[in-house]
Motif scaffolding. Structure first.
Motif, PDB file in Angstrom:
ATOM      1  N   LEU A   1      -9.859   6.116   0.408  1.00 55.46           N
ATOM      2  CA  LEU A   1      -8.425   5.950   0.657  1.00 55.46           C
ATOM      3  C   LEU A   1      -8.116   4.603   1.307  1.00 55.46           C
ATOM      4  N   ASN A   2      -8.973   4.164   2.226  1.00 58.66           N
ATOM      5  CA  ASN A   2      -8.736   2.860   2.860  1.00 58.66           C
ATOM      6  C   ASN A   2      -8.871   1.719   1.853  1.00 58.66           C
ATOM      7  N   LEU A   3      -9.867   1.794   0.984  1.00 56.29           N
ATOM      8  CA  LEU A   3     -10.001   0.756  -0.044  1.00 56.29           C
ATOM      9  C   LEU A   3      -8.801   0.785  -0.992  1.00 56.29           C
ATOM     10  N   SER A   4      -8.327   1.976  -1.329  1.00 55.91           N
ATOM     11  CA  SER A   4      -7.146   2.095  -2.186  1.00 55.91           C
ATOM     12  C   SER A   4      -5.916   1.521  -1.488  1.00 55.91           C
ATOM     13  N   ALA A   5      -5.769   1.823  -0.205  1.00 51.61           N
ATOM     14  CA  ALA A   5      -4.638   1.288   0.563  1.00 51.61           C
ATOM     15  C   ALA A   5      -4.670  -0.237   0.565  1.00 51.61           C
ATOM     16  N   TYR A   6      -5.857  -0.803   0.742  1.00 46.48           N
ATOM     17  CA  TYR A   6      -5.997  -2.263   0.740  1.00 46.48           C
ATOM     18  C   TYR A   6      -5.584  -2.846  -0.617  1.00 46.48           C
ATOM     19  N   LEU A   7      -6.028  -2.202  -1.685  1.00 45.90           N
ATOM     20  CA  LEU A   7      -5.689  -2.695  -3.019  1.00 45.90           C
ATOM     21  C   LEU A   7      -4.189  -2.627  -3.277  1.00 45.90           C
TER      22      LEU A   7
END
Length: 185
Positions: free
Chosen positions: A57-63
């Motif tokens: 989820l954090n990587l998705s949020a960053y993207l």
């Protein structure tokens, strides 16, 4: 029976929404640590699933923060390696050891092992390494939000004036622009 909204779950979620959800999973992972029984890797499975989902989820949020779309991210499935590659291209910088761990987790399919492979739980990465990875990703993504707010008043504009005409996304300071198509893979 009532009709369902045809919008895919998460389609309308903002980067901040995803980051907040990641933080909830992160907190739950730390709470789940209390249920681990020494010598029984099965009891660490809930923590693993929560921690890996927090990272995802954090990587998705960053993207999303950097201009990616929900459709692009959805096409990645649960592939943390692919998410990390795109996030790195978009400017996320993790320590080498952390990046290597995320890649190993993806390669070794630890997400699937945590969900469906009790017989393989003794072969996955150590819990303390997983928690350290989750913490570093969470911290770096949190800082990206702070930097975004400090540099872009609306915190929504991922394109800079010079590169938007070329279809390129502004990367982090000094990193130069990144192609929009790389975010839309």
């Amino acid at each position: 029976m009532a009709e369902r909204d045809p919008i895919y779950p998460g389609e309308r979620a903002s980067a901040r929404d995803l980051h907040r959800l990641a933080e909830v999973y992160r907190d739950a992972a730390f709470r789940a640590a209390g249920a681990i029984q020494r010598g029984d890797p099965l009891t660490a499975a809930p923590l693993r699933l929560l921690a890996l989902h927090s990272v995802e989820l954090n990587l998705s949020a960053y993207l999303i923060l950097k201009g990616g779309t929900a459709a692009t991210i959805r096409r990645l499935g649960h592939d943390l390696g692919a998410r990390l590659a795109l996030a790195t291209e978009a400017g996320l910088v993790l320590r080498r050891r952390t990046a290597a761990h995320v890649e190993a987790v993806a390669r070794d399919r630890e997400y699937l092992v945590a969900r469906y492979g009790p017989e393989l739980l003794g072969t996955v990465s150590q819990v303390n390494r997983l928690l350290a990875t989750m913490e570093e990703v969470a911290g770096k993504v949190s800082r990206a939000f702070v930097c975004e707010i400090a540099t872009v008043p609306s915190a929504i504009a991922p394109f800079d004036a010079a590169s938007s005409a070329e279809g390129r996304v502004a990367g982090p300071a000094g990193a130069g622009p990144m192609s929009q198509t790389s975010l839309d893979r």
